[in-house]
Design a protein around this motif. Structure first.
Motif, PDB file in Angstrom:
ATOM      1  N   GLU A  35      36.811  41.275  29.427  1.00 49.80           N
ATOM      2  CA  GLU A  35      36.703  39.849  29.738  1.00 49.80           C
ATOM      3  C   GLU A  35      38.026  39.113  29.572  1.00 49.80           C
ATOM      4  O   GLU A  35      38.476  38.410  30.484  1.00 49.80           O
ATOM      5  CB  GLU A  35      35.631  39.196  28.854  1.00 49.80           C
ATOM      6  N   ALA A  36      38.666  39.246  28.412  1.00 54.34           N
ATOM      7  CA  ALA A  36      39.901  38.503  28.154  1.00 54.34           C
ATOM      8  C   ALA A  36      41.005  38.907  29.125  1.00 54.34           C
ATOM      9  O   ALA A  36      41.740  38.058  29.649  1.00 54.34           O
ATOM     10  CB  ALA A  36      40.351  38.727  26.711  1.00 54.34           C
ATOM     11  N   LEU A  37      41.131  40.219  29.398  1.00 52.29           N
ATOM     12  CA  LEU A  37      42.171  40.685  30.319  1.00 52.29           C
ATOM     13  C   LEU A  37      41.892  40.224  31.741  1.00 52.29           C
ATOM     14  O   LEU A  37      42.813  39.832  32.468  1.00 52.29           O
ATOM     15  CB  LEU A  37      42.268  42.208  30.273  1.00 52.29           C
ATOM     16  N   GLU A  38      40.635  40.244  32.148  1.00 47.39           N
ATOM     17  CA  GLU A  38      40.303  39.803  33.499  1.00 47.39           C
ATOM     18  C   GLU A  38      40.572  38.309  33.672  1.00 47.39           C
ATOM     19  O   GLU A  38      41.092  37.877  34.711  1.00 47.39           O
ATOM     20  CB  GLU A  38      38.832  40.115  33.797  1.00 47.39           C
ATOM     21  N   LEU A  39      40.254  37.516  32.668  1.00 46.88           N
ATOM     22  CA  LEU A  39      40.549  36.079  32.739  1.00 46.88           C
ATOM     23  C   LEU A  39      42.052  35.839  32.825  1.00 46.88           C
ATOM     24  O   LEU A  39      42.511  34.926  33.528  1.00 46.88           O
ATOM     25  CB  LEU A  39      39.957  35.368  31.523  1.00 46.88           C
ATOM     26  N   ILE A  78      32.736  31.356  36.751  1.00 49.65           N
ATOM     27  CA  ILE A  78      33.095  32.770  36.912  1.00 49.65           C
ATOM     28  C   ILE A  78      32.759  33.624  35.693  1.00 49.65           C
ATOM     29  O   ILE A  78      32.953  34.841  35.723  1.00 49.65           O
ATOM     30  CB  ILE A  78      34.600  32.916  37.226  1.00 49.65           C
ATOM     31  N   LEU A  79      32.283  33.026  34.615  1.00 47.69           N
ATOM     32  CA  LEU A  79      32.015  33.799  33.408  1.00 47.69           C
ATOM     33  C   LEU A  79      30.762  34.668  33.581  1.00 47.69           C
ATOM     34  O   LEU A  79      29.841  34.303  34.293  1.00 47.69           O
ATOM     35  CB  LEU A  79      31.826  32.867  32.207  1.00 47.69           C
ATOM     36  N   GLY A  80      30.778  35.842  32.923  1.00 50.55           N
ATOM     37  CA  GLY A  80      29.572  36.649  32.858  1.00 50.55           C
ATOM     38  C   GLY A  80      29.649  38.026  33.448  1.00 50.55           C
ATOM     39  O   GLY A  80      28.977  38.943  32.981  1.00 50.55           O
ATOM     40  N   ARG A  81      30.470  38.236  34.476  1.00 53.41           N
ATOM     41  CA  ARG A  81      30.531  39.544  35.123  1.00 53.41           C
ATOM     42  C   ARG A  81      31.976  39.922  35.385  1.00 53.41           C
ATOM     43  O   ARG A  81      32.723  39.145  35.975  1.00 53.41           O
ATOM     44  CB  ARG A  81      29.747  39.519  36.437  1.00 53.41           C
ATOM     45  N   TYR A  82      32.368  41.133  34.954  1.00 52.26           N
ATOM     46  CA  TYR A  82      33.758  41.566  35.075  1.00 52.26           C
ATOM     47  C   TYR A  82      33.796  43.032  35.495  1.00 52.26           C
ATOM     48  O   TYR A  82      32.971  43.821  35.027  1.00 52.26           O
ATOM     49  CB  TYR A  82      34.481  41.378  33.729  1.00 52.26           C
ATOM     50  N   PRO A  83      34.718  43.418  36.382  1.00 54.89           N
ATOM     51  CA  PRO A  83      35.713  42.575  37.047  1.00 54.89           C
ATOM     52  C   PRO A  83      35.051  41.489  37.907  1.00 54.89           C
ATOM     53  O   PRO A  83      33.924  41.655  38.361  1.00 54.89           O
ATOM     54  CB  PRO A  83      36.491  43.549  37.928  1.00 54.89           C
ATOM     55  N   LEU A  84      35.781  40.447  38.138  1.00 53.65           N
ATOM     56  CA  LEU A  84      35.245  39.285  38.825  1.00 53.65           C
ATOM     57  C   LEU A  84      34.937  39.621  40.284  1.00 53.65           C
ATOM     58  O   LEU A  84      35.791  40.159  40.996  1.00 53.65           O
ATOM     59  CB  LEU A  84      36.268  38.148  38.763  1.00 53.65           C
ATOM     60  N   PRO A  85      33.731  39.329  40.775  1.00 51.48           N
ATOM     61  CA  PRO A  85      33.434  39.542  42.203  1.00 51.48           C
ATOM     62  C   PRO A  85      34.343  38.681  43.077  1.00 51.48           C
ATOM     63  O   PRO A  85      34.767  37.595  42.686  1.00 51.48           O
ATOM     64  CB  PRO A  85      31.972  39.113  42.328  1.00 51.48           C
ATOM     65  N   ALA A  86      34.600  39.167  44.275  1.00 52.17           N
ATOM     66  CA  ALA A  86      35.544  38.478  45.161  1.00 52.17           C
ATOM     67  C   ALA A  86      35.070  37.079  45.521  1.00 52.17           C
ATOM     68  O   ALA A  86      35.873  36.148  45.620  1.00 52.17           O
ATOM     69  CB  ALA A  86      35.772  39.303  46.420  1.00 52.17           C
TER      70      ALA A  86
END
Length: 572
Positions: A35-39, A78-86
């Motif tokens: 989560e933190a890295l994806e954000l 955008i929170l909740g699912r990672y990697p983030l959907p397009a």
């Protein structure tokens, strides 16, 4: 039964991935399930996109991070699912694009001026109505600006999502919020002509309610659409952000009194209706307290240190390294690495490429390579004993040319290079030179430097077999760029050779003299090519670089000048 080889091959032949729906799926590859890295990665991507909107966008961060100035983006959607959907990436990019344009067009400043203008008016009693009207008009305006480029597609996704979420709160018409959101969808449409059509209620709710929205909104929408053409078409053509802001302010003021007469007794939104009922007021206040935005902010706040740590790894800071190599430390400007690039078109001049190859061969070292033990070719006398056994008694001899230096191209991409003709010529030269250098030296690299927000950015223009480009911008910090490039060179047995391509003298930072001293200490050859230089620029460059500069007024003269530069590097 044990699986056969064909079964195993069928299993591992390929991996299938579900297709992502969204524009960002075409360019976003750096992702993380953490989560933190994806954000952090998404925030870096947003900052790159926003950097092309304008120089005064400022810092962009997630709302909830400890920043005072800049643009805070709500991460709630955008929170909740990672990697983030397009599709979620498209939404958050669109919101960031809109916020960046609002910042560059000084919307908040003109909103304050509008409040002062209507302070004495009878409409000031419901100033929140005007604030909502002003904000919606500005959204229409900035979305129209975004529609002029590919950024409009992302703004459209964000607009559709926001209107869809807000429509869940639309209750019994008429309300001001529903009116303005309907107009936003019409006026900001990417076709640019939807506002010219007569409004018709095509919503599903019309049949359920039994009353068409046209009854309430048709007349106000006609009034709002009367300014759409001037807001979308005429305003962006005006030079000067102050002039554009004043134009919009006058435009909004021209219809606001008439619009206010139509909607003065309307509730603003569903909550405004319910607040009129005392028993409902407490429920609304409790819902406001459980706002998802607060939850998202708390999540971002808890990850702030991890996000900032991940972002800091992206761009290297060479400032302290440069300071340690100069005497005038107080004049050194901030120097950072950057990876914000655009894919460049292939501008290699094929004819010039062949001529340069012939020139470099005369200055390169020839190395003969023998490929022995072949079944065809010239007879190798040392392998004749194999004639009776394998027959591999042949050899091939090939000459390879290698430069005695590791070549690094450094391209000036400051504001003076922004003229299209000059930058096209520069790209042709540096792409052709690099293609030749890469042929004779596998360690060849190419960098460009420009100034963005009082920082000298150093960007590599060739990675993974592709050329990239940057937008010429800002001042010229040649001294810092040369020193930073020298510190990035790989350590090999070959002496490095920096070929600096510029159109004028350094006008920012510690100066070229400090860079020349650094190159002498580190045994780095520095050669300079002046492109598109006027008489004054040539005098300034000769004063700075002495004999280490040649001027190219015509691309076809480049081989002759390049021969001189290589010979100078060879013998000095």
């Amino acid at each position: 039964m044990a699986p056969t080889c064909s079964d195993i091959r069928d299993v591992i032949d390929r991996f299938r991935f579900a297709r992502e729906g969204g524009y960002s799926s075409f360019w976003r590859r750096d992702k993380s399930p953490v989560e933190a890295l994806e954000l952090a990665k998404v925030l870096v991507a947003i900052r790159k996109i926003a950097s092309y909107i304008g120089p005064n966008v400022g810092n962009i961060y997630w709302a909830g991070m400890n920043y005072e100035d800049g643009i805070g983006i709500d991460a709630g959607p955008i929170l909740g699912r990672y990697p983030l959907p397009a599709y979620k990436t498209d939404i958050i990019v669109g919101q960031a694009v809109r916020s960046a344009y609002i910042k560059t067009e000084w919307s908040e400043r003109f909103k304050q001026l509008a409040g002062l203008r209507f302070q004495e008016s009878t409409t000031h009693a419901k100033i929140e109505f005007f604030d909502l009207f002003f904000d919606t008009c500005e959204k229409v305006y900035v979305d129209a600006i975004a529609n002029r480029s590919v950024l409009g597609r992302y703004a459209e996704k964000a607009r559709e999502w926001e209107i869809s979420e807000k429509s869940k709160e639309f209750w019994q018409p008429p309300t001001l919020v529903e009116l303005l959101y309907i107009w936003w969808a019409i006026a900001a449409d990417r076709s640019g002509t939807k506002y010219r059509d007569e409004y018709k209620d095509t919503s599903v709710g019309a049949s359920i309610r039994g009353v068409s929205l046209e009854t309430f909104y048709k007349e106000p929408l006609n009034l709002l659409n009367s300014i759409a053409d001037r807001l979308i078409k005429d305003c962006p053509k005006i030079n000067g952000v102050t002039e554009r802001g004043q134009f919009r302010l006058d435009l909004y003021a021209s219809i606001w009194p008439n619009l206010f007469e139509m909607i003065r007794f309307w509730p603003m939104d569903r909550a405004d209706m319910l607040r009129q009922s005392p028993e409902s007021r407490q429920d609304i206040e409790e819902c406001d307290a459980d706002d998802n935005g607060q939850e998202a902010n708390s999540v971002i706040h808890s990850f702030q240190d991890l996000i900032e740590k991940a972002i800091r790894k992206k761009n290297s800071d060479f400032t302290e390294t440069v300071r340690s190599n100069v005497k005038k430390t107080d004049e050194v400007v901030t120097v950072e690495g950057s990876d914000i690039v655009l894919q460049a078109r292939d501008k290699v001049d094929k004819k010039l490429l062949q001529r340069l190859k012939m020139i470099i061969k005369t200055a390169a070292q020839r190395k003969t390579i023998h490929n022995r033990g072949l079944k065809a070719g010239k007879i190798d006398r040392r392998k004749l004993y194999r004639a009776a056994t394998t027959g591999t008694v042949f050899q091939l001899k090939k000459n390879q040319f290698e430069l005695a230096n590791d070549i690094v191209l450094l391209v000036d991409a400051s504001g003076s290079m922004a003229e299209p003709t000059k930058w096209d010529q520069t790209e042709t030269i540096h792409q052709t030179l690099f293609s030749v250098a890469k042929t004779f030296n596998k360690n060849a690299r190419i960098f460009a430097y420009n100034e963005v927000r009082d920082r000298c950015l150093l960007t590599e223009l060739y990675t993974d077999g592709r050329f990239y480009t940057v937008l010429p911008h800002g001042k010229t910090a040649s001294g810092e760029a040369i020193i930073a490039t020298g510190t990035r060179l790989k350590k090999t047995r070959k002496k490095p050779l920096i070929i600096h391509i510029t159109d004028g003298a350094s006008n920012w930072g510690c100066g070229v003299n400090e860079a020349l001293k650094f190159c002498i200490r580190k045994k780095i050859h520095l050669l300079t090519i002046g492109i598109g230089c006027g008489p004054d620029d040539k005098r300034s460059l000769r004063k700075e670089y002495g004999k280490l500069v040649q001027f190219v007024d015509n691309v076809h003269h480049l081989p002759h000048f390049f021969r001189s530069l290589l010979n100078h590097a060879r013998w000095n």
